[in-house]
Motif scaffolding. Structure first.
Motif, PDB file in Angstrom:
ATOM      1  N   THR A  15       4.517   3.253  -5.730  1.00 55.33           N
ATOM      2  CA  THR A  15       3.552   1.961  -6.177  1.00 55.33           C
ATOM      3  C   THR A  15       3.389   2.098  -7.776  1.00 55.33           C
ATOM      4  OG1 THR A  15       1.741   3.079  -5.647  1.00 55.33           O
ATOM      5  CG2 THR A  15       3.907   1.758  -4.089  1.00 55.33           C
ATOM      6  N   PRO A  16       2.356   1.094  -8.038  1.00 55.21           N
ATOM      7  CA  PRO A  16       1.794   1.679  -9.284  1.00 55.21           C
ATOM      8  C   PRO A  16       0.756   2.702  -8.729  1.00 55.21           C
ATOM      9  CG  PRO A  16       1.601  -0.448  -9.005  1.00 55.21           C
ATOM     10  CD  PRO A  16       2.251   0.098  -7.716  1.00 55.21           C
ATOM     11  N   ALA A  17       0.400   3.277  -7.726  1.00 56.04           N
ATOM     12  CA  ALA A  17      -0.720   4.609  -7.096  1.00 56.04           C
ATOM     13  C   ALA A  17      -0.059   6.048  -7.740  1.00 56.04           C
ATOM     14  CB  ALA A  17      -1.403   4.218  -5.905  1.00 56.04           C
ATOM     15  N   GLY A  18       1.442   5.363  -7.395  1.00 51.98           N
ATOM     16  CA  GLY A  18       2.883   7.138  -7.337  1.00 51.98           C
ATOM     17  C   GLY A  18       3.938   6.762  -6.111  1.00 51.98           C
ATOM     18  N   ILE A  48       4.925   5.155  12.883  1.00 55.06           N
ATOM     19  CA  ILE A  48       5.712   5.283  11.756  1.00 55.06           C
ATOM     20  C   ILE A  48       4.783   4.660  10.244  1.00 55.06           C
ATOM     21  CG2 ILE A  48       7.025   3.589   9.499  1.00 55.06           C
ATOM     22  CD1 ILE A  48       8.931   3.394  12.197  1.00 55.06           C
ATOM     23  N   ILE A  49       4.575   5.251   9.049  1.00 54.83           N
ATOM     24  CA  ILE A  49       3.608   5.189   8.375  1.00 54.83           C
ATOM     25  C   ILE A  49       3.895   5.828   6.727  1.00 54.83           C
ATOM     26  CG2 ILE A  49       2.659   7.578   8.441  1.00 54.83           C
ATOM     27  CD1 ILE A  49      -0.215   6.434   7.838  1.00 54.83           C
ATOM     28  N   TRP A  50       3.297   5.068   5.778  1.00 52.19           N
ATOM     29  CA  TRP A  50       3.357   5.305   4.441  1.00 52.19           C
ATOM     30  C   TRP A  50       2.582   6.311   3.822  1.00 52.19           C
ATOM     31  CZ3 TRP A  50       7.215   3.906   1.676  1.00 52.19           C
ATOM     32  CH2 TRP A  50       8.845   2.818   2.066  1.00 52.19           C
ATOM     33  N   VAL A  51       3.199   7.662   3.204  1.00 51.59           N
ATOM     34  CA  VAL A  51       2.299   8.383   2.759  1.00 51.59           C
ATOM     35  C   VAL A  51       2.405   8.513   1.829  1.00 51.59           C
ATOM     36  CG1 VAL A  51       1.780  11.437   3.631  1.00 51.59           C
ATOM     37  CG2 VAL A  51       2.554  10.023   5.031  1.00 51.59           C
ATOM     38  N   PRO A  52       0.920   8.863   0.724  1.00 49.22           N
ATOM     39  CA  PRO A  52       1.310   8.858  -0.512  1.00 49.22           C
ATOM     40  C   PRO A  52       2.260  10.738  -1.131  1.00 49.22           C
ATOM     41  CG  PRO A  52      -0.594   9.884   0.084  1.00 49.22           C
ATOM     42  CD  PRO A  52      -0.597   9.272   1.396  1.00 49.22           C
ATOM     43  N   ALA A  53       2.466  10.899  -1.905  1.00 49.40           N
ATOM     44  CA  ALA A  53       3.125  12.259  -2.048  1.00 49.40           C
ATOM     45  C   ALA A  53       2.027  13.178  -2.894  1.00 49.40           C
ATOM     46  CB  ALA A  53       4.004  11.752  -3.548  1.00 49.40           C
ATOM     47  N   PRO A  74       3.853   1.357 -13.996  1.00 47.83           N
ATOM     48  CA  PRO A  74       3.074   1.863 -14.430  1.00 47.83           C
ATOM     49  C   PRO A  74       2.992   2.229 -15.963  1.00 47.83           C
ATOM     50  CG  PRO A  74       5.348   3.227 -13.971  1.00 47.83           C
ATOM     51  CD  PRO A  74       5.455   1.751 -13.671  1.00 47.83           C
ATOM     52  N   PRO A  75       1.287   2.465 -16.091  1.00 47.44           N
ATOM     53  CA  PRO A  75       1.370   2.081 -17.388  1.00 47.44           C
ATOM     54  C   PRO A  75       1.678   3.560 -18.890  1.00 47.44           C
ATOM     55  CG  PRO A  75      -0.663   3.137 -16.500  1.00 47.44           C
ATOM     56  CD  PRO A  75       0.579   2.089 -15.629  1.00 47.44           C
ATOM     57  N   PRO A  76       2.099   2.869 -20.099  1.00 47.46           N
ATOM     58  CA  PRO A  76       2.767   4.567 -20.722  1.00 47.46           C
ATOM     59  C   PRO A  76       1.752   5.714 -20.776  1.00 47.46           C
ATOM     60  CG  PRO A  76       2.185   2.245 -21.971  1.00 47.46           C
ATOM     61  CD  PRO A  76       2.282   1.680 -20.866  1.00 47.46           C
ATOM     62  N   PRO A  77       2.584   6.764 -20.879  1.00 48.46           N
ATOM     63  CA  PRO A  77       1.542   7.932 -20.982  1.00 48.46           C
ATOM     64  C   PRO A  77       1.042   8.063 -21.733  1.00 48.46           C
ATOM     65  CG  PRO A  77       4.074   8.237 -20.879  1.00 48.46           C
ATOM     66  CD  PRO A  77       4.026   7.001 -21.037  1.00 48.46           C
ATOM     67  N   GLU A 105      -5.583   0.971  -3.752  1.00 49.79           N
ATOM     68  CA  GLU A 105      -5.377   1.608  -2.686  1.00 49.79           C
ATOM     69  C   GLU A 105      -6.723   0.751  -1.845  1.00 49.79           C
ATOM     70  OE1 GLU A 105      -3.775   3.730  -0.953  1.00 49.79           O
ATOM     71  OE2 GLU A 105      -2.360   3.642  -2.282  1.00 49.79           O
ATOM     72  N   GLU A 106      -7.671   0.893  -2.315  1.00 54.38           N
ATOM     73  CA  GLU A 106      -8.757   0.377  -1.471  1.00 54.38           C
ATOM     74  C   GLU A 106      -8.511  -1.591  -1.649  1.00 54.38           C
ATOM     75  OE1 GLU A 106     -12.845   2.229  -3.227  1.00 54.38           O
ATOM     76  OE2 GLU A 106     -12.039   1.449  -4.604  1.00 54.38           O
ATOM     77  N   ALA A 107      -8.175  -2.323  -2.490  1.00 54.10           N
ATOM     78  CA  ALA A 107      -7.841  -3.832  -2.864  1.00 54.10           C
ATOM     79  C   ALA A 107      -6.421  -3.477  -1.465  1.00 54.10           C
ATOM     80  CB  ALA A 107      -7.181  -3.554  -4.522  1.00 54.10           C
ATOM     81  N   LEU A 108      -5.774  -2.404  -1.426  1.00 51.07           N
ATOM     82  CA  LEU A 108      -4.916  -3.309  -0.456  1.00 51.07           C
ATOM     83  C   LEU A 108      -4.998  -3.093   0.945  1.00 51.07           C
ATOM     84  CD1 LEU A 108      -2.106  -0.995  -1.544  1.00 51.07           C
ATOM     85  CD2 LEU A 108      -1.515  -3.179  -1.855  1.00 51.07           C
TER      86      LEU A 108
END
Length: 167
Positions: free
Chosen positions: A31-34, A58-63, A93-96, A141-144
């Motif tokens: 996701t754009p957040a990782g 079942i849940i989605w967990v951030p890395a 994701p934006p470029p480094p 995350e807040e938008a989602l």
């Protein structure tokens, strides 16, 4: 004779209070957040007859650097379905090193008429021409989280609808 389907590989899930549970890794998604990992944990669930039975949660967990999940020794993760970083410009994701931020804002929609109450939520990219000026700045995350609420919609004029519906 058909062989039984193999179970997804096991992982260790750390709960907010520090408890550790054994779960199954079902999927991985960028996701754009990782990276996010979809994990299944068997817990007790109440039945209509006032009893309990095992049920999958079942849940989605951030890395996030392994703060929530740890691999199990000897588990094979090569068969886990993985959705890598997309190539669409809104989702990539934006470029480094790029000085970019992905911000969102909320507009409370109202029924017609003076003094009417809010009727819903409309989520915009922060730079959207239709977004309210000086609205609250939200992370992805807040938008989602706001988008998951009943009655919430995403703006069709900016990238919000495309991005939030995919995530």
């Amino acid at each position: 004779m058909e062989s039984a389907p193999s179970l997804p590989p096991s992982v260790r899930l750390t709960l907010p209070d520090g408890q550790e549970l054994r779960g199954r890794l079902l999927a991985r998604r960028w996701t754009p957040a990782g990276w996010r990992y979809q994990v299944s944990v068997v817990l007790w669930s109440a039945t209509a007859a006032m009893g309990v039975e095992p049920a999958d949660y079942i849940i989605w967990v951030p890395a996030e650097g392994g703060a929530y999940l740890r691999p199990e020794d000897g588990a094979d993760y090569t068969t886990v379905p993985t959705e890598g970083p997309p190539t669409h410009p809104y989702l990539a994701p934006p470029p480094p090193g790029a000085d970019m931020r992905w911000a969102w804002t909320i507009e409370q929609t109202r029924a017609a008429g003076p003094g009417s109450r809010p009727t819903g939520t409309l989520i915009h990219e922060y730079s959207c021409a239709d977004a309210p000026r000086n609205g609250p700045e939200l992370t992805l995350e807040e938008a989602l989280t706001a988008y998951a609420r009943p009655g919430a919609r995403a703006c069709q004029h900016c990238g919000a609808a495309e991005v939030l519906t995919r995530l």
